[in-house]
Design an enzyme around this catalytic site. Sequence first.
Site, PDB file in Angstrom:
ATOM      1  N   CYS A  17       0.809  -1.219   0.000  1.00 50.38           N
ATOM      2  CA  CYS A  17       0.000   0.000   0.000  1.00 50.38           C
ATOM      3  C   CYS A  17       0.840   1.265   0.000  1.00 50.38           C
ATOM      4  O   CYS A  17       0.313   2.368  -0.136  1.00 50.38           O
ATOM      5  CB  CYS A  17      -0.952  -0.002   1.191  1.00 50.38           C
ATOM      6  SG  CYS A  17      -2.348  -1.134   0.978  1.00 50.38           S
ATOM      7  N   LYS A  20       0.408   3.530  -2.999  1.00 50.42           N
ATOM      8  CA  LYS A  20      -0.764   4.392  -3.182  1.00 50.42           C
ATOM      9  C   LYS A  20      -0.362   5.831  -3.504  1.00 50.42           C
ATOM     10  O   LYS A  20       0.624   6.354  -2.975  1.00 50.42           O
ATOM     11  CB  LYS A  20      -1.642   4.386  -1.925  1.00 50.42           C
ATOM     12  CG  LYS A  20      -2.377   3.086  -1.702  1.00 50.42           C
ATOM     13  CD  LYS A  20      -3.255   3.124  -0.469  1.00 50.42           C
ATOM     14  CE  LYS A  20      -4.500   3.941  -0.663  1.00 50.42           C
ATOM     15  NZ  LYS A  20      -5.474   3.739   0.425  1.00 50.42           N
ATOM     16  N   ASP A  51     -14.223   3.200   2.147  1.00 42.75           N
ATOM     17  CA  ASP A  51     -13.447   2.052   1.718  1.00 42.75           C
ATOM     18  C   ASP A  51     -14.016   1.365   0.486  1.00 42.75           C
ATOM     19  O   ASP A  51     -13.291   0.704  -0.255  1.00 42.75           O
ATOM     20  CB  ASP A  51     -13.359   1.038   2.869  1.00 42.75           C
ATOM     21  CG  ASP A  51     -12.626   1.604   4.068  1.00 42.75           C
ATOM     22  OD1 ASP A  51     -11.406   1.810   3.950  1.00 42.75           O
ATOM     23  OD2 ASP A  51     -13.264   1.881   5.089  1.00 42.75           O
ATOM     24  N   ASP A  68      -8.719  -3.381  -5.001  1.00 46.30           N
ATOM     25  CA  ASP A  68      -7.439  -2.944  -4.462  1.00 46.30           C
ATOM     26  C   ASP A  68      -6.340  -3.820  -5.055  1.00 46.30           C
ATOM     27  O   ASP A  68      -6.501  -5.041  -5.156  1.00 46.30           O
ATOM     28  CB  ASP A  68      -7.425  -3.050  -2.934  1.00 46.30           C
ATOM     29  CG  ASP A  68      -6.523  -1.996  -2.296  1.00 46.30           C
ATOM     30  OD1 ASP A  68      -5.402  -1.801  -2.813  1.00 46.30           O
ATOM     31  OD2 ASP A  68      -6.919  -1.381  -1.295  1.00 46.30           O
ATOM     32  N   ASP A  91     -11.659  -4.203   2.693  1.00 45.25           N
ATOM     33  CA  ASP A  91     -12.556  -3.068   2.454  1.00 45.25           C
ATOM     34  C   ASP A  91     -14.020  -3.435   2.691  1.00 45.25           C
ATOM     35  O   ASP A  91     -14.817  -2.591   3.101  1.00 45.25           O
ATOM     36  CB  ASP A  91     -12.379  -2.551   1.025  1.00 45.25           C
ATOM     37  CG  ASP A  91     -11.079  -1.787   0.838  1.00 45.25           C
ATOM     38  OD1 ASP A  91     -10.519  -1.335   1.853  1.00 45.25           O
ATOM     39  OD2 ASP A  91     -10.628  -1.648  -0.313  1.00 45.25           O
ATOM     40  N   GLY A 139     -11.056 -13.366 -13.395  1.00 43.80           N
ATOM     41  CA  GLY A 139     -10.223 -12.184 -13.321  1.00 43.80           C
ATOM     42  C   GLY A 139      -9.761 -11.720 -14.676  1.00 43.80           C
ATOM     43  O   GLY A 139     -10.264 -12.145 -15.717  1.00 43.80           O
ATOM     44  N   ASP A 227     -10.469   0.873   7.433  1.00 44.51           N
ATOM     45  CA  ASP A 227      -9.222   0.146   7.668  1.00 44.51           C
ATOM     46  C   ASP A 227      -8.045   1.071   7.396  1.00 44.51           C
ATOM     47  O   ASP A 227      -8.130   2.035   6.646  1.00 44.51           O
ATOM     48  CB  ASP A 227      -9.138  -1.153   6.856  1.00 44.51           C
ATOM     49  CG  ASP A 227      -9.224  -0.950   5.361  1.00 44.51           C
ATOM     50  OD1 ASP A 227      -9.530   0.164   4.918  1.00 44.51           O
ATOM     51  OD2 ASP A 227      -8.983  -1.930   4.628  1.00 44.51           O
TER      52      ASP A 227
END
Length: 349
Positions: A17, A20, A51, A68, A91, A139, A227
């Site tokens: 993260c 980000k 979130d 995410d 999330d 996916g 979160d």
Amino acid sequence: MDLHHIKLTQYSHGAGCGCKISPAILDKILHSDLPAAIDTRLLVGNDKRDDAAVLDLGNGTGLISTTDFFMPIVDDAYDFGRIASANAISDVYAMGGKPVLAIAILGWPIDKLPAEVAQKVLEGARAICAEAGITLAGGHSIDCPEPVFGLSVNGIIDIRQLKQNSTATAGCRLYLTKALGVGILSTAQKKGLLKSEDAAVALKSMTTLNKLGEIFGGLDSVKAMTDVTGFGLLGHLAEMCEGSGLSAVVEFDKVPVISSVPYYLEHNCYPGGTQRNWNSYGQKVNTLTEQQRFILADPQTSGGLLIAVAQEGVSEFERILKEQGLSGDYLTPFGWLETKKRNDVITVI
């Protein structure tokens, strides 16, 4: 190529993260002079810093939708898949919901890394999805200069139990369900300084699902929840304060922190995302020591839940925390929210 000697973090410029985009730059990206489309069914959308999006299905149930993804924060492909998946599913839990379905997002440098390594990433993802009781149902993948992985996740929520990060009330006590510091430890790993026992601590934290959020969704005393991820504790707390029109007081010594963090800070192990975070919201916080800043603005990957609990519900909330296996610093609040009456959004004491 020997798959056992591949270190995924060497193939990306960022980690977890910490990749980000900073809050300040994100503000510019999301800004638009065009009128926003109005959808009366959209309970939570892009107009809020929450979130996940939530859509009213018309039968008392809300559909939670989120995505995410990021670049590797660990070298092992299987663990990378687990961490990225736990982070994405979080999330849904942060909204008080129950995850029901996941779709994978994969970007892979096929000229640099074998397909077998990507297969291990997906195996890690399936393991975490199974732990959450959901299916990794499909996916999309692309050829990408750096390895990227994550999930798009759907969940459901009884709308009466929906938790947002903008609905806190004055007097709420603040709790955190995971210790801070995984960004610092991951930086130590990239520098080759991370001790094996601390690597295990970080991995356990990042692969632990925030299932507690689904339980907290049923508590009226939980007034707001989110979160803690790439913006660090202060960034996500600032979003909660500003969304709720409140200020926060943080007692630094009561914030759960991984015990080895001071050692790694002494060795200058802190991610670049920490300074980007501080540049974005430091003006909203009172003056901090360097150590406080490095810890409280540390980008977390698959971090814990930040929860605002009304005073009258504290005893019940702490009892549930204890029943769920939490102990020590997690059983006591690290701060509180109050009516906004000063320039600083957050005061650390």
